[in-house]
Design an enzyme around this catalytic site. Structure first.
Site, PDB file in Angstrom:
ATOM      1  CE1 TYR A  96     -10.302  29.794  28.311  1.00 50.53           C
ATOM      2  CE2 TYR A  96      -7.947  29.407  28.645  1.00 50.53           C
ATOM      3  CZ  TYR A  96      -8.978  30.137  28.074  1.00 50.53           C
ATOM      4  OH  TYR A  96      -8.697  31.208  27.254  1.00 50.53           O
ATOM      5  CB  CYS A  97     -13.885  24.402  27.613  1.00 50.92           C
ATOM      6  SG  CYS A  97     -14.423  23.089  28.733  1.00 50.92           S
ATOM      7  CB  THR A  98     -18.177  27.011  28.369  1.00 54.94           C
ATOM      8  OG1 THR A  98     -17.843  27.623  27.128  1.00 54.94           O
ATOM      9  CG2 THR A  98     -19.318  27.778  29.032  1.00 54.94           C
ATOM     10  N   GLY A 135     -16.308  22.817  31.311  1.00 51.72           N
ATOM     11  CA  GLY A 135     -15.418  21.702  31.615  1.00 51.72           C
ATOM     12  C   GLY A 135     -15.567  20.488  30.731  1.00 51.72           C
ATOM     13  CB  ILE A 145     -14.803  30.061  31.872  1.00 50.52           C
ATOM     14  CG1 ILE A 145     -13.673  29.695  30.918  1.00 50.52           C
ATOM     15  CG2 ILE A 145     -14.802  31.560  32.136  1.00 50.52           C
ATOM     16  CD1 ILE A 145     -13.887  30.190  29.499  1.00 50.52           C
TER      17      ILE A 145
END
Length: 519
Positions: free
Chosen positions: A351-353, A355, A381
């Site tokens: 996951y990241c901020t 995508g 997220i």
């Protein structure tokens, strides 16, 4: 050599050939950077800022001669007294249009280009930009797109609600084949300025990545225009993540063309977004994390991987995740190579901020051929918190603007750098020239603990210099950091605290997820 010949021709003939003169001046006008009073402050092009007109003229005449020449030719053809409205012959030449309000003369009204003629004539800049766009690859923009007016669908009468105080910040990206990102840059600059937006937009041959802030109405019009732009027609409203904010969240508008939409440090042709791992919706990802937290720990257990930088995960992360202690996304490939054993024969959920980093990161990890599966959280997220504000994500979500972080729950997992008190609000180091982020609680700030390290404290109010250059992203204290750490066997899972997990579980029972927010 041919390009130089064209450039020389433009510089010599600019004053005597009206089509070249007009194309040249209007091209330069698209690069203008106005100040707060609307006056010209300078010109920006190819990552450079020019303060004198003579300098920008020289740059355009030398570097963009071919594009200006194409515009001049198109303008000459448009003024060739053709009788067909915007038609195409064998070489896709745009011809002049006629309308009733122009009494049979050649017409360049923007409304006539879109089939909606009125008495209000737009600057010929709109025609020039259409020529710029038409000179790019046919896969980007066709004559039908020009005819429908998609490049400039927003007229001043659409901007009736721009002064409302309520604002929003948009976070978005879209991977696609973009033949000429420089043309898209001209369009984006004009669009954002027209709507009064601030923010940062990156363009590359692999698509668009950006975050902009403005009024709610301006944001809505921006989304509509971006989704209507031919290369980005595959975008939907769900590709735009929204949060409270506005123009004040960014110092300025910056639009640039880069090799990569997000700096992984590898040629997009070698590691392509087209090879990314499959998506998990927020609901699916939530269920996967729940199973992961209940599963027995071991070397072959599923791995929850944070693809962000250490200062992001310091204030917010998923429970039970591995958080690489790296300060730049471009270090991620080296992190994987150094810790390849960590990923062997494991199912990875990343996951990241928003995508975008997971798109390339998952493609790189899959290319190593050591994982059984690599999945990514669709929408990052940001989208997960829309559905599960009190889910398995603890703390705040770091954002790359003046807010630094946004919150969806009251959990604080960050700590003050000086007294270790729970704290998660970043500020910049107060030493001039330093751009390091500092976690300092209110009490410590009052006591003067507002710098990132002892080196900056020793410099005091003096200008921070190294070899005569201002410090920007890195300070001397970053030299003491290990560039890429070696993870412990099985990976680090700093937030597998059973008490915190119990609190989250109880909170989720009383707060059902917002399934409708993802539709």
């Amino acid at each position: 050599m041919e390009r130089n010949k064209i450039g020389n021709h433009i510089r010599i003939k600019r004053k005597s050939f009206p089509h070249v003169r007009l194309a040249f001046s209007q091209f330069v006008s698209t690069l203008r950077q106005p100040n707060v009073d609307g006056e010209t402050e300078g010109w920006m092009c190819c990552g450079q800022t020019f303060s004198r007109r003579s300098d920008i003229n020289k740059h355009v005449g030398t570097t963009h001669a071919a594009t200006v020449a194409t515009c001049a030719l198109k303008l000459g053809q448009m003024q060739g007294h053709q009788t067909d409205p915007i038609s195409s012959d064998g070489d896709n030449t745009i011809k002049s249009a006629h309308c009733g309000c122009c009494h049979g003369h050649d017409c360049y009204h923007s409304s006539c280009f879109s089939g909606r003629c009125n008495e209000s004539q737009k600057p010929l800049f709109w025609t020039v930009e259409r020529c710029l766009v038409n000179s790019c690859d046919a896969t980007d923009t066709s004559l039908d797109d020009l005819r429908s007016g998609l490049l400039h669908p927003l007229l001043p009468d659409s901007l009736h609600d721009m002064t409302r105080k309520e604002g929003v910040v948009l976070l978005f990206y879209y991977y696609c084949d973009l033949a000429d990102p420089w043309v898209a840059k001209l369009w984006q600059v004009n669009l954002c300025k027209h709507l009064g937006l601030t923010g940062k937009v990156r363009l590359a041959t692999e698509g668009i990545n950006g975050t902009v802030g403005g009024s709610v109405e301006a944001a809505r019009l921006y989304m509509e225009a971006t989704m209507a732009y031919p290369p980005f027609r595959g975008m939907t409203s769900q590709d735009f993540k929204r949060s409270a904010g506005g123009t004040e969240c960014f110092q300025e508008l910056r639009v640039g063309v880069y090799q990569e939409l997000v700096p992984l440090g590898i040629d997009p042709c070698l590691v392509s977004y087209k090879d990314a791992g499959p998506y998990l919706t927020p609901v699916e990802f939530h269920e996967e994390v729940a199973r992961l937290l209940e599963a027995p720990k071991g070397s072959n257990a599923p791995l929850l991987l944070d693809c962000r930088n250490f200062y992001e995960s310091m204030i917010g992360r998923f429970l039970g995740s591995v958080t690489p202690n790296i300060r730049k996304f471009s270090y991620f490939p080296e992190y994987v190579e150094k810790n390849l054993v960590l990923f062997c024969s494991r199912r990875v959920l990343m996951y990241c901020t928003g995508g975008i980093r997971c798109e390339r990161a998952s493609a790189f990890l899959r290319s190593k051929g050591v994982c059984t599966e690599v999945w990514q959280l669709h929408g990052g997220i940001h989208r997960y918190l829309d559905v599960f504000p009190n889910g398995f994500f603890c703390g705040k979500l770091f954002v790359f603007d003046e807010r630094y972080a946004i919150a969806s729950n009251e959990r604080v997992i960050g700590a003050c750098n000086h007294c270790a008190k729970p704290w998660d609000q970043y500020n910049l180091c107060t030493t001039p020239g330093c751009r390091q982020l500092v976690l300092a609680c209110t009490s410590c700030q009052t006591e003067g603990h507002t710098v990132c390290c002892r080196v900056c404290r020793a410099k005091g109010a003096s200008q921070a210099l190294i070899n005569g250059e201002h410090l920007r992203e890195e300070c001397e204290c970053t030299k003491s950091r290990e560039r890429v750490p070696l993870e412990a066997e099985g990976g680090t899972s700093l937030w597998s605290d059973e008490i915190l997990l119990k609190q989250i579980t109880e909170s989720m029972k009383s707060t059902p997820f917002k399934e409708d927010s993802f539709k």
